[in-house]
Design an enzyme around this catalytic site. Structure first.
Site, PDB file in Angstrom:
ATOM      1  N   SER A 188       1.639 -11.748   1.453  1.00  0.00           N
ATOM      2  CA  SER A 188       2.126 -10.685   2.327  1.00  0.00           C
ATOM      3  C   SER A 188       3.544 -11.007   2.804  1.00  0.00           C
ATOM      4  O   SER A 188       4.437 -11.176   1.985  1.00  0.00           O
ATOM      5  CB  SER A 188       1.149 -10.478   3.486  1.00  0.00           C
ATOM      6  N   GLU A 319      -5.143  -2.921  -2.146  1.00  0.00           N
ATOM      7  CA  GLU A 319      -4.469  -3.525  -0.988  1.00  0.00           C
ATOM      8  C   GLU A 319      -4.506  -2.638   0.262  1.00  0.00           C
ATOM      9  O   GLU A 319      -4.889  -3.063   1.346  1.00  0.00           O
ATOM     10  CB  GLU A 319      -3.001  -3.808  -1.336  1.00  0.00           C
ATOM     11  N   HIS A 417      -6.103  -5.867   1.018  1.00  0.00           N
ATOM     12  CA  HIS A 417      -5.116  -6.850   1.452  1.00  0.00           C
ATOM     13  C   HIS A 417      -5.805  -7.992   2.190  1.00  0.00           C
ATOM     14  O   HIS A 417      -6.679  -7.774   3.023  1.00  0.00           O
ATOM     15  CB  HIS A 417      -4.113  -6.144   2.371  1.00  0.00           C
TER      16      HIS A 417
END
Length: 499
Positions: A188, A319, A417
């Site tokens: 990320s 995600e 995610h």
């Protein structure tokens, strides 16, 4: 019985802890001076040396930050340790007398949350497998990424990361690590940071390989947006848009204002107020200031800024569902908003929605928005980074997709995610991840993903063919890994010339 190994660094001697498996851990070691007082809003300065033996058995202070908002505060593990010396790092090693490959981990958290002290980032399994693992803290939010205009130091969080990498170069041999075999890895915001580091001359030579998961080289702001964000923050705090004025604001009030800023962007995504941040909803992130970061990273990388660096690039299949399922928003996306979002990303909305729907029979508008946003935020930037780097490193770029879907939220999260993190670190035993991945995640998947990372760190080869624009080899990690070629090409080609 726990023993206490001792290592000598350039700043002083540290005493760690040796576990029953033979892994030595040294935690909370300062790599730079405390970024407060005279050092506030300034580039990192060297850590002060100490005399005697410093206890390195526990994690050090973490960078100031507000908590994750609900419901994410129970899904994403977070640690807060008070104290000024937050620019510190942690080292796990199986052999302080060795010459082993090194992984330096940059945590995620949208440049506003996270730390290297999250238990899920415990590096014992990497050390078990012959890799010296380093995790670290860097400045977040305004302290790390505020930009007010020319002449102001920018991207202090990135400069912190570079200071930590220099510390590794100079000190990791004392922990059994090889400074000539350093891989920087991140997820990320950590991966987006690496995208920037690949383009920064000041980071050149500090690592020879990089692992970027759920982030690549597209998430930066221009200086105009940086100034907009800085003024908006100052206005909310009732102070002048100047670092000295912001430094006088109590830290808890500043971090709360930063959190509110992100909520305000999401509630009112007006480019006149927020510039480019209306697209990715992150008010604080690397700024292309022309000095620390001279050019957009993807352009610099395409021109060879990181020509000698091998890359392992991964994304998750679903995600963006993390941001739509836990809060229930996915069930309240109307068709017009879906079309507006697709057009806002530069797509021909009608054609794009039709293409994504063809691959997902029965999908709701929320499902389609999640798929389109996943590609805009994560998958397409990963592909573009690979395409840029293979011009200079044709045999050294590898792509993968993490596709395992947890049973939580009635299975609706998908491979969202952050769901990959405990698998990469082989830390499925950490119950803090259970609200996200459930209580019985597949160990064989952790074995496979973790082994691929270790192999890449040690040899530059994760175990499948390198990426090229003809075959586009992509390993799909699920309970049974599977090699694919050019997954979802119809959707990928929609973005050509647009992302």
């Amino acid at each position: 019985m726990m023993l206490q190994p001792v290592v000598h660094t350039g700043q002083g001697t540290v005493r760690g802890v040796l576990d029953d498996g033979g892994v030595a851990a040294f935690k909370g070691i300062p790599y730079a001076a405390a970024p407060f007082g005279a050092n506030r809003f300034r580039p990192p300065r060297p850590a002060e040396p100490w005399s005697g033996v410093r206890d390195a058995s526990g994690y050090g202070p973490t960078a100031p930050k507000a908590p994750y908002p609900a419901p994410y505060d129970r899904l994403i593990p977070e640690v807060d340790i008070p104290g000024g010396d937050c620019l510190n790092l942690n080292v796990w090693t199986p052999d302080p007398g060795g010459r082993l490959p090194v992984m330096v981990w940059l945590h995620g958290g949208a440049f506003a949350n996270g730390s290297g002290s999250v238990p899920g980032y415990d590096g014992s399994r990497f050390a078990r497998d012959g890799v010296v693992c380093v995790t670290l803290n860097y400045r977040l939010g305004a302290d790390g990424f505020l930009y007010l205009g020319e002449g102001d130091p920018a991207n202090l969080g990135l400069l912190d990361q570079i200071a930590a990498l220099r510390w590794v170069r100079d000190n990791i041999p004392a922990f059994g690590g090889d400074p000539d075999r350093v891989t920087v890895a991140g997820e990320s915001a950590g991966a987006m940071s690496i995208g920037a580091l690949l383009a920064m001359q000041s980071a050149a030579g500090l690592f020879g390989r990089a692992i970027l998961h759920s982030g690549a080289a597209h998430h930066t702001l221009g200086p105009g947006t940086g100034r907009l964000i800085g003024r908006q923050l100052a206005d909310r705090l009732g102070v002048a848009p100047a670092r000295r004025a912001l430094a006088a604001v109590p830290l808890d009030r500043l971090t709360q204002a930063q959190q509110q800023l992100r909520a305000d962007i999401a509630a009112r995504p007006d480019p006149a107020l927020w510039g480019e941040a209306t697209r990715n909803l992150m008010p604080f992130e690397p700024v292309v200031d022309g000095v620390t970061l001279p050019r957009p990273p993807i352009d610099a990388i395409a021109d060879g800024a990181a020509a000698g660096v091998d890359l392992l690039i991964g994304t998750n299949s679903d995600e963006f569902r993390l941001f739509l399922v836990p809060n229930g928003v996915i069930d309240h996306i109307p068709e017009p908003l879906l079309a507006q979002t697709a057009a806002g990303y530069g797509l021909d909305a009608e054609n794009a929605i039709r293409t994504y729907r063809e691959q997902r029979p029965g999908a709701t508008p929320g499902d389609l928005l999640a798929a389109i946003a996943t590609d805009w935020f994560y998958r397409i930037p990963a592909v573009r980074l690979a395409e840029a780097q293979i011009r200079h490193r044709p045999d050294g770029v590898f792509l993968y997709e993490f596709a395992w879907r947890p049973p939580t939220f009635a299975g609706r999260l998908g491979a969202c995610h952050a769901v990959d993190l405990p698998f990469a670190f082989d830390n499925l035993h950490d119950t803090a991840f259970a609200p996200l991945i459930g209580t019985e995640p597949p160990q064989r998947l952790a074995d496979a993903l973790h082994a691929a990372w270790v192999s890449f760190i040690a040899t530059g080869d994760p175990g499948w063919p390198a990426y090229d624009e003809k075959r586009r080899a992509t390993l799909r990690f699920d309970v049974r890994p599977d090699l694919e070629h050019d997954p979802r090409p119809e959707e990928r080609t929609l973005w050509e010339g647009r992302r």
